[in-house]
Design an enzyme around this catalytic site. Structure first.
Site, PDB file in Angstrom:
ATOM      1  N   ASN A  96     -34.452 -96.880 120.145  1.00 30.36           N
ATOM      2  CA  ASN A  96     -35.780 -96.395 120.536  1.00 30.36           C
ATOM      3  C   ASN A  96     -35.928 -96.554 122.051  1.00 30.36           C
ATOM      4  O   ASN A  96     -35.985 -97.668 122.557  1.00 30.36           O
ATOM      5  CB  ASN A  96     -36.837 -97.218 119.785  1.00 30.36           C
ATOM      6  CG  ASN A  96     -38.259 -96.817 120.143  1.00 30.36           C
ATOM      7  OD1 ASN A  96     -38.485 -96.072 121.091  1.00 30.36           O
ATOM      8  ND2 ASN A  96     -39.210 -97.323 119.393  1.00 30.36           N
ATOM      9  N   CYS A 147     -44.634 -94.927 123.947  1.00 30.79           N
ATOM     10  CA  CYS A 147     -43.675 -93.977 123.363  1.00 30.79           C
ATOM     11  C   CYS A 147     -44.254 -92.570 123.220  1.00 30.79           C
ATOM     12  O   CYS A 147     -43.514 -91.603 123.064  1.00 30.79           O
ATOM     13  CB  CYS A 147     -43.212 -94.462 122.005  1.00 30.79           C
ATOM     14  SG  CYS A 147     -42.615 -96.144 122.014  1.00 30.79           S
ATOM     15  N   HIS A 193     -40.406 -88.571 117.779  1.00 31.17           N
ATOM     16  CA  HIS A 193     -40.085 -89.843 118.433  1.00 31.17           C
ATOM     17  C   HIS A 193     -39.088 -90.625 117.578  1.00 31.17           C
ATOM     18  O   HIS A 193     -39.278 -90.779 116.373  1.00 31.17           O
ATOM     19  CB  HIS A 193     -41.372 -90.648 118.632  1.00 31.17           C
ATOM     20  CG  HIS A 193     -41.137 -92.037 119.116  1.00 31.17           C
ATOM     21  ND1 HIS A 193     -40.243 -92.334 120.127  1.00 31.17           N
ATOM     22  CD2 HIS A 193     -41.670 -93.236 118.720  1.00 31.17           C
ATOM     23  CE1 HIS A 193     -40.240 -93.644 120.328  1.00 31.17           C
ATOM     24  NE2 HIS A 193     -41.086 -94.209 119.492  1.00 31.17           N
TER      25      HIS A 193
HETATM   26  O1  UT7 Z   1     -41.848 -96.918 119.231  1.00 32.83           O
HETATM   27  C1  UT7 Z   1     -42.503 -98.084 118.884  1.00 32.83           C
HETATM   28  C2  UT7 Z   1     -42.783 -98.155 117.538  1.00 32.83           C
HETATM   29  N1  UT7 Z   1     -42.009 -99.105 116.772  1.00 32.83           N
HETATM   30  C3  UT7 Z   1     -41.752 -98.791 115.508  1.00 32.83           C
HETATM   31  O2  UT7 Z   1     -42.002 -97.712 115.075  1.00 32.83           O
HETATM   32  C4  UT7 Z   1     -41.220 -99.840 114.597  1.00 32.83           C
HETATM   33  C5  UT7 Z   1     -41.866 -99.715 113.229  1.00 32.83           C
HETATM   34  N2  UT7 Z   1     -41.365-100.687 112.299  1.00 32.83           N
HETATM   35  C6  UT7 Z   1     -40.109-100.609 111.781  1.00 32.83           C
HETATM   36  O3  UT7 Z   1     -39.354 -99.714 112.132  1.00 32.83           O
HETATM   37  C7  UT7 Z   1     -39.699-101.610 110.757  1.00 32.83           C
HETATM   38  O4  UT7 Z   1     -40.848-102.305 110.288  1.00 32.83           O
HETATM   39  C8  UT7 Z   1     -38.650-102.653 111.289  1.00 32.83           C
HETATM   40  C9  UT7 Z   1     -37.325-101.951 111.541  1.00 32.83           C
HETATM   41  C10 UT7 Z   1     -39.160-103.298 112.558  1.00 32.83           C
HETATM   42  C11 UT7 Z   1     -38.419-103.728 110.238  1.00 32.83           C
HETATM   43  O5  UT7 Z   1     -37.991-103.155 109.033  1.00 32.83           O
HETATM   44  P1  UT7 Z   1     -38.673-103.600 107.655  1.00 32.83           P
HETATM   45  O6  UT7 Z   1     -37.971-102.895 106.575  1.00 32.83           O
HETATM   46  O7  UT7 Z   1     -40.152-103.339 107.803  1.00 32.83           O
HETATM   47  O8  UT7 Z   1     -38.325-105.126 107.600  1.00 32.83           O
HETATM   48  P2  UT7 Z   1     -39.329-106.351 107.492  1.00 32.83           P
HETATM   49  O9  UT7 Z   1     -40.066-106.564 108.746  1.00 32.83           O
HETATM   50  O10 UT7 Z   1     -40.100-106.205 106.215  1.00 32.83           O
HETATM   51  O11 UT7 Z   1     -38.303-107.560 107.314  1.00 32.83           O
HETATM   52  C12 UT7 Z   1     -37.443-107.657 106.169  1.00 32.83           C
HETATM   53  C13 UT7 Z   1     -36.551-108.881 106.334  1.00 32.83           C
HETATM   54  C14 UT7 Z   1     -37.303-110.117 106.769  1.00 32.83           C
HETATM   55  O12 UT7 Z   1     -36.724-111.219 106.089  1.00 32.83           O
HETATM   56  P3  UT7 Z   1     -37.432-111.815 104.775  1.00 32.83           P
HETATM   57  O13 UT7 Z   1     -38.806-112.235 105.203  1.00 32.83           O
HETATM   58  O14 UT7 Z   1     -37.453-110.698 103.782  1.00 32.83           O
HETATM   59  O15 UT7 Z   1     -36.530-112.933 104.388  1.00 32.83           O
HETATM   60  C15 UT7 Z   1     -36.993-110.245 108.237  1.00 32.83           C
HETATM   61  O16 UT7 Z   1     -37.024-111.566 108.703  1.00 32.83           O
HETATM   62  O17 UT7 Z   1     -35.588-108.606 107.368  1.00 32.83           O
HETATM   63  C16 UT7 Z   1     -35.581-109.708 108.290  1.00 32.83           C
HETATM   64  N3  UT7 Z   1     -35.213-109.188 109.609  1.00 32.83           N
HETATM   65  C17 UT7 Z   1     -33.939-109.073 110.015  1.00 32.83           C
HETATM   66  N4  UT7 Z   1     -32.771-109.363 109.406  1.00 32.83           N
HETATM   67  C18 UT7 Z   1     -31.652-109.109 110.080  1.00 32.83           C
HETATM   68  C19 UT7 Z   1     -36.024-108.737 110.593  1.00 32.83           C
HETATM   69  N5  UT7 Z   1     -35.306-108.313 111.632  1.00 32.83           N
HETATM   70  C20 UT7 Z   1     -33.991-108.521 111.289  1.00 32.83           C
HETATM   71  C21 UT7 Z   1     -32.786-108.274 111.955  1.00 32.83           C
HETATM   72  N6  UT7 Z   1     -31.637-108.580 111.314  1.00 32.83           N
HETATM   73  N7  UT7 Z   1     -32.718-107.723 113.185  1.00 32.83           N
END
Ligand code: UT7
Length: 317
Positions: A273, A115, A243
């Site tokens: 993204n 990226c 980005h």
């Molecule tokens: O360019 C490449 C770089 N990539 C990035 O910059 C991505 C960086 N990371 C992020 O943007 C965020 O960490 C994410 C968007 C990937 C995730 O957001 P988050 O607020 O960090 O969520 P999390 O990983 O802490 O997950 C929270 C909950 C989890 O459930 P539990 O364990 O709390 O029950 C996940 O299983 O959300 C759940 N979850 C989803 N729920 C519905 C994860 N993905 C999804 C989904 N839909 N698509």
């Protein structure tokens, strides 16, 4: 001596995939995706419509050359930043040379900094231009993430989209040097896609929380370093192009650096993204919307797999 941006272009595929469409594939919702990331829809290549990585690169590059008012024969350096090209070899840059009819002595190659690739590419092109046969560089950032998504993994597949953006750099003795910073951290595997020899599908794997921590560390850091390198303050910058990985990451950087949010608006709501495509697509959108114009100073910053990050301050012709 240095470079200015004299033309931009972009291309996204025709197929729009909404969050509700994603909810038919994996257990997710429009509410979760939009509040956690700012994404509402993304574009995917439609193979039946003949849309490929190659066509996106070609379309974005043609538009950038047209905006710059130069012909393909005037290009001396042609770089495509990507990790999802249709073929490992020939490179996407060589295919582009063939598609546009660029001269055989054009320096053509692909660059993989995920990226951060487009911003890396600006700096690499500037470094190569003094040795090139002609004083223009075509720098394209393009990725077709829909080809490397695991559509059973809701934690990654909802985040990404396909697209390409391009910029033409003009090199002149009386142009300023790019103010650029870059970095890499190869021991961090929180974001990776296996290659051909790995014996597994080349899906993108990501530890979202770890990448989020990394992004909120390096985005403000590299933005600050570019400003310091240029000896200017944020008020002297007309527009920030960050980005587009997650709106929350950009909001964090804007708050931490005390930037004017109006100068940092993104487009992730309709692109997702797009990896190396992200910065140049947003750049092209704001140029075409007339938000920036001749003389505008633009600070771009990206981060991604590698892990990599890069920032650059460039001026529009
Ligand atoms: O360019 C490449 C770089 N990539 C990035 O910059 C991505 C960086 N990371 C992020 O943007 C965020 O960490 C994410 C968007 C990937 C995730 O957001 P988050 O607020 O960090 O969520 P999390 O990983 O802490 O997950 C929270 C909950 C989890 O459930 P539990 O364990 O709390 O029950 C996940 O299983 O959300 C759940 N979850 C989803 N729920 C519905 C994860 N993905 C999804 C989904 N839909 N698509």
């Amino acid at each position: 001596m240095g470079v200015k941006i004299c033309g931009t272009g972009s291309a996204v595929p025709s197929r729009v995939v909404t969050n509700d469409d994603m909810a038919k594939i994996v257990e997710t919702s429009d509410e979760w995706i939009s509040t956690r990331t700012g994404i509402r829809s993304r574009h995917y290549c439609d193979a039946e419509a003949g849309e490929t990585h190659r066509t996106l690169v070609r379309d974005a590059a043609e538009r950038a050359l047209e905006a710059a008012g130069i012909t393909p024969a005037e290009v001396g350096v042609c770089l495509v930043a990507t990790f999802t090209a249709d073929t490992c070899t020939p490179s996407a840059a060589c295919l582009l040379q063939a598609d546009l009819g660029m001269a055989e002595d054009t320096l053509c190659f692909d660059l993989n900094a995920a990226c951060a690739g487009f911003v890396y590419g600006l700096h690499v092109a500037e470094a190569l231009l003094p040795a090139a046969k002609r004083p223009y560089a075509l720098v394209v950032g393009a990725d077709v993430l829909s080809h490397v998504m695991d559509f059973t993994d809701r934690t990654t597949c909802v985040l990404f989209g396909d697209g390409a953006g391009a910029a033409v750099l003009a090199w002149r003795e009386d142009y300023p040097q790019l103010h650029a910073v870059w970095g890499s951290r190869g021991d961090d595997t929180s974001l990776y896609a296996p290659g051909a020899g790995a014996g597994e599908p080349s899906y993108l794997h990501m530890d979202g929380r770890a990448v989020f921590r990394f992004a909120t560390e390096v985005m403000p850091k590299c933005t600050k370093e570019v400003l310091e390198d240029a000896g200017i303050s944020a008020d002297d910058v007309d527009r920030f192009v960050f980005h587009q990985a997650n709106k929350r990451i950009v909001d964090f950087a804007v708050k931490k650096l005390g930037l004017d949010p109006a100068k940092c608006e993104g487009n992730i709501d309709h692109t997702g993204n797009t990896s190396a495509g992200s910065v140049p697509i947003l750049l092209d959108e704001i140029v075409r919307a007339g938000e920036v114009g001749p003389g505008s100073r633009i600070l771009m910053a990206g981060f991604g797999a590698g892990l990599t990050w890069a920032g650059a301050l460039a001026e529009l012709v």
